[in-house]
Design a protein around this motif. Sequence first.
Motif, short mmCIF file in Angstrom:
data_model
loop_
_atom_site.label_atom_id
_atom_site.label_comp_id
_atom_site.label_asym_id
_atom_site.label_seq_id
_atom_site.Cartn_x
_atom_site.Cartn_y
_atom_site.Cartn_z
N ILE A 5 0.86 -1.18 0.00
CA ILE A 5 0.00 0.00 0.00
C ILE A 5 0.90 1.23 0.00
O ILE A 5 1.78 1.37 0.83
CB ILE A 5 -0.95 -0.01 1.21
N CYS A 17 -10.05 -2.66 1.30
CA CYS A 17 -9.04 -3.71 1.20
C CYS A 17 -9.11 -4.69 2.38
O CYS A 17 -8.96 -5.90 2.21
CB CYS A 17 -7.64 -3.11 1.10
N CYS A 21 -9.78 -9.00 2.06
CA CYS A 21 -8.57 -9.83 2.21
C CYS A 21 -8.92 -11.20 2.79
O CYS A 21 -9.40 -11.29 3.92
CB CYS A 21 -7.56 -9.12 3.11
N CYS A 46 -7.35 -7.08 -2.79
CA CYS A 46 -7.25 -5.73 -2.23
C CYS A 46 -7.02 -4.68 -3.31
O CYS A 46 -7.61 -3.61 -3.29
CB CYS A 46 -6.13 -5.66 -1.18
N GLN A 47 -6.19 -5.01 -4.25
CA GLN A 47 -5.86 -4.08 -5.33
C GLN A 47 -7.11 -3.75 -6.16
O GLN A 47 -7.32 -2.60 -6.54
CB GLN A 47 -4.78 -4.66 -6.23
N CYS A 50 -9.41 -1.10 -4.18
CA CYS A 50 -8.84 0.14 -3.62
C CYS A 50 -9.37 1.36 -4.37
O CYS A 50 -9.10 1.54 -5.55
CB CYS A 50 -7.31 0.11 -3.68
N ILE A 55 -2.57 0.43 -4.13
CA ILE A 55 -2.01 -0.90 -3.90
C ILE A 55 -1.37 -1.43 -5.18
O ILE A 55 -2.00 -1.48 -6.24
CB ILE A 55 -3.09 -1.87 -3.40
#
Length: 78
Positions: A5, A17, A21, A46-47, A50, A55
Motif C-alpha cells: 500500500i 481492502c 482480504c 485488495c488491489q 482500492c 495498492i
Amino acid sequence: MAFVITQPCIGEKAAECVDVCPVDCIAEGEDQYFIDPDICIDCGACQAVCPVEAIYHEEELEEEDMAFLEKARKFYSE
C-alpha cells in the motif's frame, strides 16, 4: 512477493481492502493501512477494490514507492 500500500492511502484509509482480504493480512497503522508481506498470498483482491489505487504488487513498485514496502516491514516487525 506481496502487495504494498503506497502514498495515496495516507490519510485516506477507506478500508475496502481489509474487508476483502481472505487471509486477514491488512492492518491499520497511524496514517495508512499496511499489508503484511509475510502473510500476503498475492491474490490481488485488495488491489481490485482500492478506491484510491494505492495498492501495487511488490514487483511493480516504482523506485520512489519502495519506501512503502520497508515501511510495512517495519510496521510488522514492531
